[in-house]
Design a protein around this motif. Sequence first.
Motif, PDB file in Angstrom:
ATOM      1  N   VAL A 303       0.846  -1.196   0.000  1.00 33.04           N
ATOM      2  CA  VAL A 303       0.000   0.000   0.000  1.00 33.04           C
ATOM      3  C   VAL A 303       0.876   1.239   0.000  1.00 33.04           C
ATOM      4  CG1 VAL A 303      -0.155   0.054   2.522  1.00 33.04           C
ATOM      5  CG2 VAL A 303      -1.944   1.098   1.157  1.00 33.04           C
ATOM      6  N   SER A 304       0.469   2.229  -0.755  1.00 33.86           N
ATOM      7  CA  SER A 304       1.166   3.515  -0.768  1.00 33.86           C
ATOM      8  C   SER A 304       0.325   4.501   0.009  1.00 33.86           C
ATOM      9  CB  SER A 304       1.300   4.010  -2.200  1.00 33.86           C
ATOM     10  OG  SER A 304       2.602   3.858  -2.643  1.00 33.86           O
ATOM     11  N   VAL A 305       0.933   5.132   0.967  1.00 34.01           N
ATOM     12  CA  VAL A 305       0.118   5.990   1.836  1.00 34.01           C
ATOM     13  C   VAL A 305       0.889   7.243   2.235  1.00 34.01           C
ATOM     14  CG1 VAL A 305       0.895   4.755   3.893  1.00 34.01           C
ATOM     15  CG2 VAL A 305      -1.252   6.009   3.959  1.00 34.01           C
ATOM     16  N   SER A 306       0.162   8.295   2.445  1.00 32.35           N
ATOM     17  CA  SER A 306       0.758   9.546   2.891  1.00 32.35           C
ATOM     18  C   SER A 306       0.847   9.513   4.407  1.00 32.35           C
ATOM     19  CB  SER A 306      -0.166  10.675   2.440  1.00 32.35           C
ATOM     20  OG  SER A 306       0.513  11.867   2.442  1.00 32.35           O
ATOM     21  N   VAL A 307       2.040   9.706   4.935  1.00 38.11           N
ATOM     22  CA  VAL A 307       2.234   9.644   6.389  1.00 38.11           C
ATOM     23  C   VAL A 307       2.974  10.882   6.860  1.00 38.11           C
ATOM     24  CG1 VAL A 307       3.080   8.223   8.296  1.00 38.11           C
ATOM     25  CG2 VAL A 307       2.487   7.140   6.136  1.00 38.11           C
ATOM     26  N   SER A 308       2.586  11.365   8.019  1.00 38.41           N
ATOM     27  CA  SER A 308       3.283  12.537   8.563  1.00 38.41           C
ATOM     28  C   SER A 308       4.517  12.073   9.339  1.00 38.41           C
ATOM     29  CB  SER A 308       2.367  13.307   9.500  1.00 38.41           C
ATOM     30  OG  SER A 308       2.025  12.489  10.598  1.00 38.41           O
ATOM     31  N   ALA A 309       5.477  12.958   9.451  1.00 37.06           N
ATOM     32  CA  ALA A 309       6.714  12.626  10.152  1.00 37.06           C
ATOM     33  C   ALA A 309       6.442  12.319  11.615  1.00 37.06           C
ATOM     34  CB  ALA A 309       7.689  13.787  10.040  1.00 37.06           C
ATOM     35  N   GLY A 310       7.243  11.466  12.205  1.00 39.42           N
ATOM     36  CA  GLY A 310       7.104  11.146  13.626  1.00 39.42           C
ATOM     37  C   GLY A 310       6.768   9.689  13.829  1.00 39.42           C
ATOM     38  N   PRO A 311       6.594   9.283  15.083  1.00 38.36           N
ATOM     39  CA  PRO A 311       6.332   7.864  15.346  1.00 38.36           C
ATOM     40  C   PRO A 311       4.882   7.481  15.050  1.00 38.36           C
ATOM     41  CG  PRO A 311       6.518   9.089  17.414  1.00 38.36           C
ATOM     42  CD  PRO A 311       6.755  10.065  16.329  1.00 38.36           C
ATOM     43  N   HIS A 312       4.728   6.370  14.369  1.00 33.48           N
ATOM     44  CA  HIS A 312       3.403   5.815  14.094  1.00 33.48           C
ATOM     45  C   HIS A 312       3.464   4.315  14.273  1.00 33.48           C
ATOM     46  CE1 HIS A 312       1.789   9.524  12.277  1.00 33.48           C
ATOM     47  NE2 HIS A 312       2.995   9.689  11.790  1.00 33.48           N
ATOM     48  N   VAL A 313       2.319   3.719  14.570  1.00 32.43           N
ATOM     49  CA  VAL A 313       2.276   2.269  14.721  1.00 32.43           C
ATOM     50  C   VAL A 313       1.866   1.643  13.396  1.00 32.43           C
ATOM     51  CG1 VAL A 313       1.247   0.335  15.938  1.00 32.43           C
ATOM     52  CG2 VAL A 313       1.684   2.470  17.150  1.00 32.43           C
ATOM     53  N   VAL A 314       2.703   0.783  12.876  1.00 29.88           N
ATOM     54  CA  VAL A 314       2.421   0.090  11.627  1.00 29.88           C
ATOM     55  C   VAL A 314       2.124  -1.365  11.957  1.00 29.88           C
ATOM     56  CG1 VAL A 314       3.379  -0.636   9.410  1.00 29.88           C
ATOM     57  CG2 VAL A 314       3.959   1.607  10.347  1.00 29.88           C
ATOM     58  N   ALA A 315       1.080  -1.924  11.357  1.00 33.54           N
ATOM     59  CA  ALA A 315       0.729  -3.314  11.661  1.00 33.54           C
ATOM     60  C   ALA A 315       0.252  -4.030  10.416  1.00 33.54           C
ATOM     61  CB  ALA A 315      -0.360  -3.361  12.732  1.00 33.54           C
ATOM     62  N   ALA A 316       0.480  -5.346  10.408  1.00 36.42           N
ATOM     63  CA  ALA A 316      -0.046  -6.206   9.351  1.00 36.42           C
ATOM     64  C   ALA A 316      -0.574  -7.438  10.033  1.00 36.42           C
ATOM     65  CB  ALA A 316       1.051  -6.573   8.354  1.00 36.42           C
ATOM     66  N   THR A 317      -1.770  -7.885   9.626  1.00 25.88           N
ATOM     67  CA  THR A 317      -2.357  -9.024  10.311  1.00 25.88           C
ATOM     68  C   THR A 317      -3.402  -9.680   9.416  1.00 25.88           C
ATOM     69  OG1 THR A 317      -3.537  -9.709  12.310  1.00 25.88           O
ATOM     70  CG2 THR A 317      -4.099  -7.563  11.410  1.00 25.88           C
ATOM     71  N   PHE A 318      -3.945 -10.788   9.873  1.00 29.05           N
ATOM     72  CA  PHE A 318      -4.961 -11.512   9.126  1.00 29.05           C
ATOM     73  C   PHE A 318      -6.300 -11.387   9.830  1.00 29.05           C
ATOM     74  CE2 PHE A 318      -2.132 -13.845   6.310  1.00 29.05           C
ATOM     75  CZ  PHE A 318      -0.942 -13.850   7.018  1.00 29.05           C
ATOM     76  N   ILE A 319      -7.349 -11.361   9.072  1.00 24.70           N
ATOM     77  CA  ILE A 319      -8.683 -11.431   9.664  1.00 24.70           C
ATOM     78  C   ILE A 319      -8.892 -12.863  10.121  1.00 24.70           C
ATOM     79  CG2 ILE A 319     -11.150 -11.062   9.289  1.00 24.70           C
ATOM     80  CD1 ILE A 319      -9.620  -8.543   8.870  1.00 24.70           C
ATOM     81  N   GLU A 320      -9.368 -13.012  11.341  1.00 24.83           N
ATOM     82  CA  GLU A 320      -9.559 -14.374  11.858  1.00 24.83           C
ATOM     83  C   GLU A 320     -10.686 -15.044  11.096  1.00 24.83           C
ATOM     84  OE1 GLU A 320     -10.627 -14.468  15.940  1.00 24.83           O
ATOM     85  OE2 GLU A 320      -9.834 -16.485  16.244  1.00 24.83           O
ATOM     86  N   LYS A 321     -10.383 -16.249  10.599  1.00 20.80           N
ATOM     87  CA  LYS A 321     -11.394 -16.901   9.768  1.00 20.80           C
ATOM     88  C   LYS A 321     -12.464 -17.590  10.600  1.00 20.80           C
ATOM     89  CE  LYS A 321     -10.811 -18.566   5.664  1.00 20.80           C
ATOM     90  NZ  LYS A 321     -10.343 -19.221   4.445  1.00 20.80           N
ATOM     91  N   ASN A 322     -12.034 -18.274  11.606  1.00 23.29           N
ATOM     92  CA  ASN A 322     -13.021 -18.980  12.432  1.00 23.29           C
ATOM     93  C   ASN A 322     -12.379 -19.318  13.757  1.00 23.29           C
ATOM     94  OD1 ASN A 322     -11.560 -21.559  12.320  1.00 23.29           O
ATOM     95  ND2 ASN A 322     -12.113 -21.436  10.161  1.00 23.29           N
ATOM     96  N   ALA A 323     -13.226 -19.654  14.690  1.00 27.89           N
ATOM     97  CA  ALA A 323     -12.701 -19.936  16.034  1.00 27.89           C
ATOM     98  C   ALA A 323     -12.646 -21.419  16.313  1.00 27.89           C
ATOM     99  CB  ALA A 323     -13.564 -19.236  17.080  1.00 27.89           C
ATOM    100  N   ALA A 324     -12.894 -22.214  15.290  1.00 29.16           N
ATOM    101  CA  ALA A 324     -12.894 -23.664  15.509  1.00 29.16           C
ATOM    102  C   ALA A 324     -11.472 -24.169  15.698  1.00 29.16           C
ATOM    103  CB  ALA A 324     -13.546 -24.352  14.304  1.00 29.16           C
ATOM    104  N   LEU A 325     -11.381 -25.378  16.195  1.00 30.72           N
ATOM    105  CA  LEU A 325     -10.067 -26.001  16.359  1.00 30.72           C
ATOM    106  C   LEU A 325      -9.399 -26.132  15.003  1.00 30.72           C
ATOM    107  CD1 LEU A 325     -10.412 -29.047  18.775  1.00 30.72           C
ATOM    108  CD2 LEU A 325      -9.047 -26.994  19.120  1.00 30.72           C
ATOM    109  N   LEU A 326      -8.114 -25.882  14.989  1.00 28.46           N
ATOM    110  CA  LEU A 326      -7.393 -25.969  13.728  1.00 28.46           C
ATOM    111  C   LEU A 326      -7.165 -27.386  13.278  1.00 28.46           C
ATOM    112  CD1 LEU A 326      -4.670 -23.264  14.217  1.00 28.46           C
ATOM    113  CD2 LEU A 326      -6.409 -23.292  12.473  1.00 28.46           C
ATOM    114  N   GLU A 327      -6.838 -28.207  14.253  1.00 30.67           N
ATOM    115  CA  GLU A 327      -6.453 -29.563  13.866  1.00 30.67           C
ATOM    116  C   GLU A 327      -7.445 -30.550  14.452  1.00 30.67           C
ATOM    117  OE1 GLU A 327      -4.606 -27.676  15.942  1.00 30.67           O
ATOM    118  OE2 GLU A 327      -2.578 -27.419  15.172  1.00 30.67           O
TER     119      GLU A 327
END
Lengths: 800, 448
Positions: A303-327
């Motif tokens: 993603v290309s984004v306009s950001v102002s100078a200074g500290p910012h929190v950057v994050a990347a994550t996944f939307i949780e698909k389901n709460a069922a057991l994985l295995e």
Amino acid sequence: MGFDLSSSMYRGLFVLCFFMNAAGASVAAQQPSSSGEFDEAGLVKQYCLGCHNDSLETGGLSLEGVDITDVAAHPEVWEKVVKKLRTGSMPPQPRPRPDRSTYDHLVSYLEVALDRHAAANPNPGRAATFRRLNRTEYQNSIRNLLSLDIDVTELLPRDDVSFGFDNVGVGNLSPTLMERYLVTAQKVSRLAVGSRAPTPGSRVVIVPVDRTQEDHLIGLPFGTRGGTAFTHTFPFDGEYEIQVRLQRNRNENVEGLTEPHEVEILLDGARLEQFTMLPSENMVMQANSAYYADAGIDNHLNVSVSVSAGPHVVAATFIEKNAALLETTRQPYDAHYNMDRSPRQQPAVRSVSIVGPFDPSGIGDTPSRARILSCRPSSSSSAEAEECATSILAELARRAYRRPVTVADLDQLVSFYRDGYTSGGFEVGVETALRALLASPEFLFRIERDPEGVLAGAPYRVSDLELASRLSFFLWSAPPDDELLQVATAGQLSDPSRLEAEVRRMLADPRSQALTTNFASQWLHLRNLDAVRPDARLFPDFDDNLRQGFKRETELLFQNILSEDRSALELLTADYTFVNERVATHYGVPNIYGDHFRRIDLTNESPRRGILGHGSILTVTSYATRTSPVLRGKWLLENLLGTPPPPPPPNVPALDETRSNTRIVSMRERMEVHRQNPQCAVCHRIMDPAGLSMENFDAIGRWRDFEGDAPIDAAGSIPGGEEFDGVSGLQRALLDRPEVFVGTLTEKLLTYALGRGVDYIDAPTVRAITKAAAEDDYRLTSLILGVVQSSSFQMRRSQS
Amino acid sequence: MIITKMALPRRTFLRGLGATVALPLLDAMVPAASAMARTVSIAPRRLGIVYMPMGVHYDPWTPKQNGRLTELSESLSPLMPHLDNVTVVTNLEIDAAHTTGNHASANSSFLTCVKPKRTEGSDYVNGTSVDQIAAQQIGKETPLPSLELGTDLIAQVGNCDNGYACAYMNSLSWASPTAPNPTESDPRIVFERLFGDGGTPEQRKAELKQNKSILDWVLEDMSSLQKQLGSGDRHRVDEYLDTVREVERRIQRAEVSVSDSPLTDLTRPTSVPEAWEDHVKLMYDLQVLALQADLTRVITFQMAREASTRTYPQIGVPEPHHPISHHVDDPEKLAKLAKINQYHVSLFAYMIEQLKKTEDGEGSLLDSTTYMIGSGLGNPNVHNHRNLPVIVASGAGSSIVGGQHVKYDELKPLANLHLTLLDDVGARIDQFADSTGRAGEVIEPLTL
């Protein structure tokens, strides 16, 4: 580090010693009278001289010519003796030993004499005149000075460790290091002031490959799973490109991508964009295996984004698909996956990179600019600009040099300012001067000078300003704040009640967490957790989440004892601990959910009471494939008992090379070989039993009752103690002589506080602090205050 | 992504677990270096030293043949393609390294051949290492007199080896008996040291000038500080002053080589590759780059540390290296140790391959470069420093004859070999530590 068996040999000397003591063992122990005269010299003759005489010199020590009625003549010898007697480790079992009250008497006799001698001949020791800020201190100094958070591990090389701490061997300055300081000064000043648009740079944050990303992680929104969040200081207003890459396996395919997943990139908690990650349809057959040609499949996570100078929190994550057991396997791994056996079920974030600024457009107010630019010139008058710059630089220099600033200091900085002003204006000028300031030896080094006219080798009080630095670097690993500097500049810090008030103020300040993250993490070897890599086949339940969790747990315990002003002994006895879901799962504690840490109470039977039951310590004292009673024993002796295993004597003959070994079953049996061979036994009979008592904990700190088919035998002992069973016995044995544990902790605190190794000259100080703390329930804060109030902390010995 | 002058063909170093590195600068730098107009027609000589820890299992290591080699032993088999370039030496020793902290002294004495002072504090005393002696001579003309690299990023906390300070375990290269050179293990930082921030040549020059004026000020400040101190402290400041002057010298040299210098780069090495093998190869690639661009002519590389507990599951050795090396003649452990040895050798072979493939003037980079790999520990089971495993790789420009196994009848000091290496790269000295002569046999033609 492994312990070198082959060099710890006594051979003939030791065997001879055995014989000599076997002969003496038949003499019944002399029963001293309960009061009246003790024959100290006679005790030494009876119990010690059999080995520690001039001809045998066992352990490099002879007590033959040393007169016990004149303790002051050889304090270095008697301090060694006291240490052994205090822990009860000499005479060694099974040699004849006197009863406890005789021990106590002899110890007391010696200590009184030694303390008296020390009081009459004060020797505060002499830490190096020049002590460079280490990495941690540098980072904290930048934060204090410029309100700027930097990652110093990307900028400066790691510091060497001496006497267990990285703030001791800091008198060096190699050309490479100086270069790094120059580069760092340039980067930091640029980032802090931002006077000119920078060329695009990049930063890549990499997520450890063994981090499980199947659940919600703290710092990320609920409803998401995995990923990472971090703070990044953007150097300038402009366009930035954020790119996310996913974890790949050995075939370089994206792991766990069998279904579509939603990825989102966030800035300061707000979603910038959401992407759909589809599995690859490009299967290629090659030789006997299939792999997916999915080289650029995650390129669109960008993603290309306009950001102002200074500290910012950057994050990347996944939307949780389901709460069922994985295995659906019967016993899913705690870690849900490991690289070796069980591939990821869902994709994971590998790295987040930030590139920019493109089209830089300016710079507003960042925390660092607000802190530095306390004034701004309102007109274009260069005189006004210089006046403003001078006041800015005066303030910066005062905080950076940790003392009032002189005209000479300022002149040079202003001349750098002028250079920058000529080429680019006011802010360029300030940035140029700041860059020079950060490379100044008065910033990089703490300097303690012998006062004029002091006699050679004589103790003197360090100045209030020097004391202020000692205090703040001890409690905060950071330079003095404005209030402390003020008190010191006014000459009030040497007033004992003022000093105590400052200590309490500083301990209450959040910056005192440095005692946890810097002191305790080194003392207890928690830092080594980052380097630990348990074998994935043998310990498929280990992941980075657990590693970080272990560290956090022990840190939180130490922090709690510090902030709630509790006894240091609670480190061993705490009936509570701190866990998150991952750690709780590992320990088998039910009903704990979520990535955040919370305090839980422990029952009397819980093996997790105190640090001896913490996964952190247990893992850091093990190898990748198995436990190591030797490492554990060594850790205990070094860090809790203050009696590191004796170094091998010189000129020991080499081990017979053709000796062969049969395969052995349990760890205990394997360690037996150490004890069968007298050359190895000398050290191992001390180290192994301590470590063997912890065998109920495996190499990643899980409780076990069996090793294979064999039930765990956790019988053990520590030097000078009776045999006990298991960790609870170990704990009791340590608490039986609390002054030993507390004394060791005090030694470590003193080493860290003074920045030099402590030796026999400091032993009286350690004793005094420990004794005073005993009156106060051995509170941790008592020990800290004791260190600060000691003459070793407030004074220094001049050059001889 | 903004593309700057990157029409140049990219050279990808490494692909694997996402650690992609592209260094367009390579092509841009080479002309710059040759534009420096070397006044000597002979290519400059270069020296590299690689350290592998904890000795070897001798049986599969020592070649059965003596003298001219037509085949290699099992642990050395990865070097077969380079048979004519390698010299295997047997029966060298470091007598001074026999201490109570063998791992520390194996590392610290490997290039100094003196007994280190036993201390945990900062008052360590070792010797000046042979790479620094070379750097003092042949490193004068390059921006970096020498480069010290490693692969261990996380420093262990605690006593490093039986009363020996961690500095002994960390540093192979010692600028003076009291000055260990820190090693850099992060390829990104190494890259930045070599190529800096980038920018136009004018910007680069301005940066250097700025640094120089800061250092002038630092020198002044330190000198005036010095006057206020006692004699012992003054001596310390002398060391600092030397350091600062050395950095000034490097800046001066860098200013010269910056004239035709490169471009902004946007794709430095991202960080440390996950897999150790990838990390090692990336470090080797950076060494080749540094040599080719003539940024330095002396390199030491601590491929792994003494007493390393690293496991090598990728070659079937999931147990930690250090305990394995205490093999007590157990055949299973010995086999695993040999596997590790062979693995390390294969990575060294990779380096030689890269040197051969890299053009340098009329020939390859290997022609002008001599690389030695070895260990300061001989028999790891008993921690002695006798019969150290040592291999020297050399090319056409070297006086060292390759394709041979030199086996001494009795133990000879490793220092003899060091003297020979120094000769080979044009930094001749007469005596080094406990040397008794030169390792003449590696250079004299053998009669068959």
